[in-house]
Design an enzyme around this catalytic site. Sequence first.
Site, PDB file in Angstrom:
ATOM      1  CE  LYS A 171      41.228  34.012  40.613  1.00 42.32           C
ATOM      2  NZ  LYS A 171      42.523  34.674  40.441  1.00 42.32           N
ATOM      3  CB  ALA A 172      35.912  41.294  40.161  1.00 39.11           C
TER       4      ALA A 172
END
Length: 319
Positions: A171-172
């Site tokens: 979850k960048a």
Amino acid sequence: MSGPESTVGPLTLEQRTGVIWMDGELVPWQDAKVHVLNHTMHYGLGVFEGVRAYREASGQTAIFRLSEHTERLFNSAHILGIEIPFTREQIIEAQRTSVRENRLEEAYVRPLVFMGAESLGLRVEELSVHVIVAAWEWPHYMSAESQETGIRMRTASITRHHVNISMCKAKAIANYTNSMLALREAISAGDDEALLLDNEGYATEGSGENIFLLKNDVLHTPELTSCLDGITRDSVLQFAREEGIEVIERRITRDEFYIADEVFLTGTAAEIVPVRSLDGRVISSGRRGPVTELMQQRYSAELRGTNEARHPEWRTPVA
């Protein structure tokens, strides 16, 4: 975003008061700042989570699936080669503290891991790693009406990241650029949300949600290739199996959604939202279907800890 209002209108995030957990200390809300040459601001290397706290039927406030969200935060950081300078237990406690010290009965919680401002450039080996946790009131990402009537979706011209171009299991921060572009495109066309396809043309997810379809009493959802392993997605998969509904994770083409019996989205911010149309094609009756409503009821019971809840382990009390 919703929240407390002043006499001149809604407060912005900058105008709020309270505290933010920042590198192990509680900092006054408006003092929680970083330098403009912060590396993550320039290059997008960082990870985050979106977590929610709810007031339970018992009256206490609890954070939903806190352990799972925290585990994904650390997994995301590990995938990107970032070493978080705090333990999982410390980040869990920071999230509980942020809700409690801001005296919130219900809250959206945002842990964020970002790089320092020691230098710019693509080399990151010497950069410091920082963590913040903020919590504030943010009732619903989608309108309350949409929970029943459903939303309109449009297939985006923007392709979801390929698995070997961007680390899709993380979850960048940088991964959400294409989500924002796709959502803007959908809204500009008069719709509410975007459906992103992968590089081979198969459905992946919405701009910030996983997607499901029901056909002939079987629930289908895209396999975890380029889509995020959603916490709400996992909750729905467990609900479906407990209700005796067959679940298949597979590749799905967008035209399958056109002729589905039901379609709905899942996400921490959006919760569970029915989809009434895709690309101008009305899906079934054009309203929430019975399985979508059942999933909403099961989810709400777990969030609120009502008598119908079956997973008390998913709720972590703030106090």
